[in-house]
Design a protein around this motif. Structure first.
Motif, PDB file in Angstrom:
ATOM      1  N   ILE A 117      24.497  18.870  30.462  1.00 22.57           N
ATOM      2  CA  ILE A 117      25.204  19.518  29.352  1.00 22.57           C
ATOM      3  C   ILE A 117      24.214  20.304  28.497  1.00 22.57           C
ATOM      4  CG2 ILE A 117      26.465  19.077  27.191  1.00 22.57           C
ATOM      5  CD1 ILE A 117      27.807  16.726  28.658  1.00 22.57           C
ATOM      6  N   LEU A 118      23.060  19.719  28.231  1.00 23.02           N
ATOM      7  CA  LEU A 118      22.039  20.408  27.454  1.00 23.02           C
ATOM      8  C   LEU A 118      21.546  21.656  28.192  1.00 23.02           C
ATOM      9  CD1 LEU A 118      20.217  20.408  24.947  1.00 23.02           C
ATOM     10  CD2 LEU A 118      18.574  19.065  26.262  1.00 23.02           C
ATOM     11  N   GLY A 119      21.335  21.532  29.499  1.00 24.53           N
ATOM     12  CA  GLY A 119      20.896  22.676  30.300  1.00 24.53           C
ATOM     13  C   GLY A 119      21.917  23.800  30.296  1.00 24.53           C
ATOM     14  N   ILE A 124      23.657  29.102  28.499  1.00 22.24           N
ATOM     15  CA  ILE A 124      24.664  29.972  27.873  1.00 22.24           C
ATOM     16  C   ILE A 124      24.042  30.690  26.680  1.00 22.24           C
ATOM     17  CG2 ILE A 124      26.810  29.963  26.546  1.00 22.24           C
ATOM     18  CD1 ILE A 124      27.814  27.758  28.411  1.00 22.24           C
ATOM     19  N   ARG A 125      23.280  29.978  25.911  1.00 22.60           N
ATOM     20  CA  ARG A 125      22.631  30.570  24.731  1.00 22.60           C
ATOM     21  C   ARG A 125      21.660  31.683  25.174  1.00 22.60           C
ATOM     22  NH1 ARG A 125      22.824  31.672  19.447  1.00 22.60           N
ATOM     23  NH2 ARG A 125      20.782  31.552  18.505  1.00 22.60           N
ATOM     24  N   TYR A 126      20.886  31.401  26.184  1.00 25.36           N
ATOM     25  CA  TYR A 126      19.910  32.373  26.701  1.00 25.36           C
ATOM     26  C   TYR A 126      20.628  33.588  27.293  1.00 25.36           C
ATOM     27  CZ  TYR A 126      16.166  34.381  29.452  1.00 25.36           C
ATOM     28  OH  TYR A 126      15.249  35.235  30.008  1.00 25.36           O
ATOM     29  N   TYR A 127      21.702  33.347  28.055  1.00 29.54           N
ATOM     30  CA  TYR A 127      22.435  34.434  28.693  1.00 29.54           C
ATOM     31  C   TYR A 127      23.109  35.327  27.655  1.00 29.54           C
ATOM     32  CZ  TYR A 127      25.934  36.889  31.432  1.00 29.54           C
ATOM     33  OH  TYR A 127      26.714  37.852  32.001  1.00 29.54           O
ATOM     34  N   THR A 128      23.752  34.712  26.633  1.00 28.67           N
ATOM     35  CA  THR A 128      24.458  35.510  25.629  1.00 28.67           C
ATOM     36  C   THR A 128      23.489  36.232  24.710  1.00 28.67           C
ATOM     37  OG1 THR A 128      24.641  33.592  24.167  1.00 28.67           O
ATOM     38  CG2 THR A 128      26.519  34.061  25.573  1.00 28.67           C
ATOM     39  N   LYS A 129      22.295  35.746  24.514  1.00 32.66           N
ATOM     40  CA  LYS A 129      21.314  36.393  23.654  1.00 32.66           C
ATOM     41  C   LYS A 129      20.697  37.606  24.352  1.00 32.66           C
ATOM     42  CE  LYS A 129      18.204  34.751  20.211  1.00 32.66           C
ATOM     43  NZ  LYS A 129      17.322  33.737  19.741  1.00 32.66           N
ATOM     44  N   SER A 130      20.449  37.483  25.645  1.00 32.82           N
ATOM     45  CA  SER A 130      19.825  38.589  26.359  1.00 32.82           C
ATOM     46  C   SER A 130      20.810  39.722  26.633  1.00 32.82           C
ATOM     47  CB  SER A 130      19.207  38.104  27.665  1.00 32.82           C
ATOM     48  OG  SER A 130      20.193  37.596  28.513  1.00 32.82           O
ATOM     49  N   SER A 131      22.121  39.461  26.747  1.00 28.86           N
ATOM     50  CA  SER A 131      23.069  40.536  27.000  1.00 28.86           C
ATOM     51  C   SER A 131      23.451  41.273  25.719  1.00 28.86           C
ATOM     52  CB  SER A 131      24.349  40.049  27.649  1.00 28.86           C
ATOM     53  OG  SER A 131      24.487  38.724  27.833  1.00 28.86           O
ATOM     54  N   ALA A 132      23.254  40.702  24.606  1.00 32.52           N
ATOM     55  CA  ALA A 132      23.664  41.365  23.372  1.00 32.52           C
ATOM     56  C   ALA A 132      22.682  42.311  22.833  1.00 32.52           C
ATOM     57  CB  ALA A 132      23.926  40.337  22.288  1.00 32.52           C
TER      58      ALA A 132
END
Length: 132
Positions: A117-119, A124-132
């Motif tokens: 769950i932590l991973g 998700i945090r890493y993916y959404t930060k890099s696409s924005a």
């Protein structure tokens, strides 16, 4: 020589107007003491007509209270009329033999599920930060 009473005879004296009880094999008429008892009359009335030794000992009476008992003594109890105490034995239950493999799996899952769950949250945090 003191009078010997049966438990049935003591049990007949079971009211607030005629109150007898048994403590340590001795019979006491505590009718006159009901109003003066520090714990209240209901304590004595709940123990009338039976062997109240355990109730008396559980409270932890003082030496003066024990000395006061002599004035209420009326005789001894016929011990053959007092039922013997039976010791409680719990019912037998089948032995539950737990499978050690399932216990190991549960411990591994308790460790891995939070990590997954932590991973996922970090991913998700890493993916959404890099696409924005």
């Amino acid at each position: 020589m003191s009078k010997v009473f049966t438990l049935a005879e003591v049990a007949e004296h079971n009211s607030a107007k005629d109150c007898w009880l048994v403590i340590d094999g001795k019979v006491y008429d505590v009718t006159k003491f009901l109003e003066d008892h520090p714990g209240g009359d209901e304590v004595l009335l709940s123990a009338v007509g039976k062997d109240a030794t355990d109730d008396f000992e559980d409270v932890g009476h003082s030496s003066s209270a024990r000395a006061m008992m002599d004035e209420f003594y009326v005789g001894d109890i016929d011990t053959s009329t007092v039922p013997t105490k039976t010791e409680y034995t719990p019912p037998k239950q089948p032995h539950y033999n737990q499978d050690k493999t399932s216990e190991f799996i549960i411990k591994v899952l308790q460790f891995l599920v939070p990590l997954v769950i932590l991973g996922v949250a970090v991913g998700i945090r890493y993916y959404t930060k890099s696409s924005a």
